[in-house]
Write a protein that holds these residues in place. Structure first.
Motif, PDB file in Angstrom:
ATOM      1  N   ILE A   1       0.812  -1.214   0.000  1.00 56.66           N
ATOM      2  CA  ILE A   1       0.000   0.000   0.000  1.00 56.66           C
ATOM      3  C   ILE A   1       0.847   1.267   0.000  1.00 56.66           C
ATOM      4  O   ILE A   1       0.315   2.370  -0.126  1.00 56.66           O
ATOM      5  CB  ILE A   1      -0.992   0.016   1.174  1.00 56.66           C
ATOM      6  N   GLU A   2       2.177   1.114   0.103  1.00 56.25           N
ATOM      7  CA  GLU A   2       3.048   2.287  -0.003  1.00 56.25           C
ATOM      8  C   GLU A   2       2.863   3.001  -1.338  1.00 56.25           C
ATOM      9  O   GLU A   2       3.133   4.197  -1.456  1.00 56.25           O
ATOM     10  CB  GLU A   2       4.513   1.878   0.171  1.00 56.25           C
ATOM     11  N   GLY A   3       2.381   2.260  -2.337  1.00 56.83           N
ATOM     12  CA  GLY A   3       2.147   2.869  -3.644  1.00 56.83           C
ATOM     13  C   GLY A   3       1.110   3.972  -3.618  1.00 56.83           C
ATOM     14  O   GLY A   3       1.012   4.765  -4.564  1.00 56.83           O
ATOM     15  N   LEU A   4       0.342   4.059  -2.556  1.00 53.92           N
ATOM     16  CA  LEU A   4      -0.642   5.141  -2.432  1.00 53.92           C
ATOM     17  C   LEU A   4       0.010   6.509  -2.342  1.00 53.92           C
ATOM     18  O   LEU A   4      -0.636   7.533  -2.598  1.00 53.92           O
ATOM     19  CB  LEU A   4      -1.525   4.907  -1.199  1.00 53.92           C
ATOM     20  N   ARG A   5       1.297   6.547  -1.977  1.00 50.90           N
ATOM     21  CA  ARG A   5       2.015   7.829  -1.935  1.00 50.90           C
ATOM     22  C   ARG A   5       1.986   8.524  -3.290  1.00 50.90           C
ATOM     23  O   ARG A   5       2.038   9.752  -3.377  1.00 50.90           O
ATOM     24  CB  ARG A   5       3.468   7.606  -1.524  1.00 50.90           C
ATOM     25  N   ASP A   6       1.899   7.735  -4.366  1.00 51.32           N
ATOM     26  CA  ASP A   6       1.893   8.317  -5.711  1.00 51.32           C
ATOM     27  C   ASP A   6       0.649   9.142  -5.979  1.00 51.32           C
ATOM     28  O   ASP A   6       0.625   9.964  -6.901  1.00 51.32           O
ATOM     29  CB  ASP A   6       1.994   7.207  -6.772  1.00 51.32           C
ATOM     30  N   PHE A   7      -0.412   8.918  -5.191  1.00 49.20           N
ATOM     31  CA  PHE A   7      -1.685   9.598  -5.442  1.00 49.20           C
ATOM     32  C   PHE A   7      -2.004  10.668  -4.399  1.00 49.20           C
ATOM     33  O   PHE A   7      -2.909  11.468  -4.594  1.00 49.20           O
ATOM     34  CB  PHE A   7      -2.825   8.575  -5.470  1.00 49.20           C
ATOM     35  N   GLY A   8      -1.292  10.669  -3.284  1.00 43.54           N
ATOM     36  CA  GLY A   8      -1.578  11.593  -2.194  1.00 43.54           C
ATOM     37  C   GLY A   8      -0.960  12.962  -2.423  1.00 43.54           C
ATOM     38  O   GLY A   8      -0.392  13.239  -3.484  1.00 43.54           O
ATOM     39  N   PRO A   9      -1.033  13.830  -1.416  1.00 51.14           N
ATOM     40  CA  PRO A   9      -1.688  13.605  -0.125  1.00 51.14           C
ATOM     41  C   PRO A   9      -3.203  13.696  -0.235  1.00 51.14           C
ATOM     42  O   PRO A   9      -3.738  14.270  -1.180  1.00 51.14           O
ATOM     43  CB  PRO A   9      -1.124  14.725   0.742  1.00 51.14           C
ATOM     44  N   PHE A  10      -3.867  13.110   0.762  1.00 55.11           N
ATOM     45  CA  PHE A  10      -5.324  13.036   0.765  1.00 55.11           C
ATOM     46  C   PHE A  10      -5.901  13.925   1.869  1.00 55.11           C
ATOM     47  O   PHE A  10      -5.348  14.018   2.961  1.00 55.11           O
ATOM     48  CB  PHE A  10      -5.776  11.591   0.997  1.00 55.11           C
ATOM     49  N   ASP A  11      -7.035  14.536   1.549  1.00 53.60           N
ATOM     50  CA  ASP A  11      -7.708  15.384   2.537  1.00 53.60           C
ATOM     51  C   ASP A  11      -8.509  14.551   3.538  1.00 53.60           C
ATOM     52  O   ASP A  11      -8.624  14.915   4.704  1.00 53.60           O
ATOM     53  CB  ASP A  11      -8.641  16.369   1.824  1.00 53.60           C
ATOM     54  N   VAL A  12      -9.068  13.435   3.068  1.00 58.06           N
ATOM     55  CA  VAL A  12      -9.874  12.563   3.925  1.00 58.06           C
ATOM     56  C   VAL A  12      -9.510  11.112   3.645  1.00 58.06           C
ATOM     57  O   VAL A  12      -9.377  10.715   2.478  1.00 58.06           O
ATOM     58  CB  VAL A  12     -11.388  12.777   3.677  1.00 58.06           C
ATOM     59  N   ILE A  13      -9.348  10.328   4.705  1.00 57.78           N
ATOM     60  CA  ILE A  13      -9.164   8.878   4.581  1.00 57.78           C
ATOM     61  C   ILE A  13     -10.287   8.193   5.347  1.00 57.78           C
ATOM     62  O   ILE A  13     -10.502   8.465   6.528  1.00 57.78           O
ATOM     63  CB  ILE A  13      -7.802   8.416   5.131  1.00 57.78           C
ATOM     64  N   LEU A  14     -11.008   7.308   4.667  1.00 59.05           N
ATOM     65  CA  LEU A  14     -12.039   6.484   5.319  1.00 59.05           C
ATOM     66  C   LEU A  14     -11.430   5.100   5.518  1.00 59.05           C
ATOM     67  O   LEU A  14     -11.129   4.393   4.554  1.00 59.05           O
ATOM     68  CB  LEU A  14     -13.292   6.405   4.449  1.00 59.05           C
ATOM     69  N   ASP A  15     -11.244   4.728   6.786  1.00 54.69           N
ATOM     70  CA  ASP A  15     -10.406   3.577   7.120  1.00 54.69           C
ATOM     71  C   ASP A  15     -11.125   2.548   7.988  1.00 54.69           C
ATOM     72  O   ASP A  15     -11.335   2.777   9.177  1.00 54.69           O
ATOM     73  CB  ASP A  15      -9.157   4.099   7.847  1.00 54.69           C
ATOM     74  N   PRO A  16     -11.493   1.385   7.405  1.00 51.10           N
ATOM     75  CA  PRO A  16     -12.039   0.299   8.212  1.00 51.10           C
ATOM     76  C   PRO A  16     -10.971  -0.693   8.665  1.00 51.10           C
ATOM     77  O   PRO A  16     -11.305  -1.751   9.193  1.00 51.10           O
ATOM     78  CB  PRO A  16     -13.016  -0.375   7.234  1.00 51.10           C
ATOM     79  N   VAL A  17      -9.706  -0.361   8.449  1.00 50.33           N
ATOM     80  CA  VAL A  17      -8.610  -1.305   8.702  1.00 50.33           C
ATOM     81  C   VAL A  17      -7.879  -0.999  10.002  1.00 50.33           C
ATOM     82  O   VAL A  17      -7.677  -1.862  10.854  1.00 50.33           O
ATOM     83  CB  VAL A  17      -7.616  -1.323   7.515  1.00 50.33           C
ATOM     84  N   GLY A  18      -7.468   0.277  10.186  1.00 47.82           N
ATOM     85  CA  GLY A  18      -6.733   0.647  11.392  1.00 47.82           C
ATOM     86  C   GLY A  18      -5.395  -0.058  11.472  1.00 47.82           C
ATOM     87  O   GLY A  18      -4.701  -0.231  10.477  1.00 47.82           O
ATOM     88  N   GLY A  19      -5.011  -0.490  12.692  1.00 51.77           N
ATOM     89  CA  GLY A  19      -3.831  -1.303  12.946  1.00 51.77           C
ATOM     90  C   GLY A  19      -2.656  -1.080  12.024  1.00 51.77           C
ATOM     91  O   GLY A  19      -1.985  -0.040  12.080  1.00 51.77           O
ATOM     92  N   ASN A  20      -2.444  -2.036  11.141  1.00 50.28           N
ATOM     93  CA  ASN A  20      -1.232  -2.013  10.314  1.00 50.28           C
ATOM     94  C   ASN A  20      -1.270  -0.983   9.191  1.00 50.28           C
ATOM     95  O   ASN A  20      -0.284  -0.842   8.464  1.00 50.28           O
ATOM     96  CB  ASN A  20      -0.971  -3.417   9.740  1.00 50.28           C
TER      97      ASN A  20
END
Length: 320
Positions: free
Chosen positions: A190-209
């Motif tokens: 999921i480090e590849g998400l850096r290519d699309f950020g930064p993000f104003d809002v994150i909706l996260d059902p995962v938490g933890g890791n």
């Protein structure tokens, strides 16, 4: 009546006392009920219903009103869907009339059963709590889930580009077809998400890791809405990033909210979201239906994490 109950890690279709219909309530003859992760947890004995709520499984349903209590404007025969704290997977359910919405024009009762929980969750957390504005960038973890599917469509409808993390290339393609700009497959990192950020809002059902990376991905004044703990409850966070970026961490649950809170939420949905179904800008993402006799198979399929969209259990085939 008969109802679906969690018994020692599995489900059984058992006799249950029919609830009474009181002032401000309606009775619904249930056609179908949506299946959610909360139901998996409750079946396993890990998520008991709030005090006073039915112990029967099911947080949403659709059907036909069969009784109207004093003080309600609904009518017998109305086709509706409802948000519940429990009790949806039963032949009938009694619910606060303010937690009921009409089935959108053109949708079946099976499709309508897939709407209340996920659209309530997505609207509450993105728009009411996080205050999402047009043009702001959104990251949706578990983007192909029921909530993710609703959130992608809402982001597109209200002008906020979104990206996702998902479990497979097929699910990424599914999210992009719904309107996501792109995203990553978690097995690729999921480090590849850096290519699309930064993000104003994150909706996260995962938490933890995912938590440490979420902080890095958030923009200045970013809002991180935590709605689940699929990745565990423990995380190590760099609090300097929280201060430096002025990040808001919002923990959010819906099931235990007050009746008045849910009534306000449903009023908002009625005004801002439900009209978009008739316009064709939103749609239920109903992946599969199961007859109630195959409820155990439906639970197993949801637990497999291979579903894109929603699963629905059909209670009364004569209605759907």
């Amino acid at each position: 009546m008969k109802a679906l109950q969690g018994v020692e890690g599995h489900v059984e279709w058992l006799e249950e006392t029919s609830p009474t219909c009181d002032v401000g309530q309606v009775r619904i003859r249930v056609a179908a009920a949506g299946l959610n992760r909360a139901d998996l947890l409750q079946r396993a004995g890990l998520y008991p219903p709030p005090p006073g709520a039915s112990h029967v499984l099911g947080l949403e349903c659709a059907g036909v009103i069969s009784e109207v209590g004093p003080g309600s404007s609904w009518h017998i025969g109305d086709r509706v869907c409802a948000l519940l704290a429990g009790g949806g997977m039963a032949e009938e359910v009694v619910v606060d009339a303010r937690h009921v919405l009409p089935v959108p024009e053109g949708l079946s009762l099976s499709e309508a059963a897939a709407l209340p929980e996920v659209y309530s969750t997505a609207w509450l957390n993105l728009f009411q709590l996080a205050g999402l504005k047009p043009g702001e960038k959104v990251l949706l973890h578990a983007g192909a889930s029921g909530v993710g599917s609703a959130a992608i469509q809402l982001c597109k409808a209200f002008g906020s580009p979104c990206w996702v993390s998902v479990g497979s290339p097929e699910r990424l393609a599914y999210c992009q077809a719904l309107g996501a700009q792109g995203g990553v497959v978690r097995t690729d990192g999921i480090e590849g998400l850096r290519d699309f950020g930064p993000f104003d809002v994150i909706l996260d059902p995962v938490g933890g890791n995912y938590a440490a990376l979420d902080l890095k991905l958030l923009a200045l004044d970013g809002r991180w809405v935590l709605i689940g703990l699929m990745g565990g409850r423990d995380a190590q966070l760099d609090l300097a990033q929280v201060l430096g970026k002025r990040i808001q961490l919002l923990g959010s649950t819906l099931r235990s909210r007050s009746d008045q809170f849910k009534a306000h939420l449903f009023s908002d949905l009625s005004q801002h979201v439900w009209p978009l179904f008739a316009e064709g800008r939103l749609s239920p993402q109903l992946a599969k239906t199961f007859p109630i006799k195959d409820a155990e198979a439906a639970f197993a399929e949801l637990a497999s994490n291979q579903i894109s969209g929603k699963l629905v259990v059909v209670i009364d085939e004569s209605l759907v």
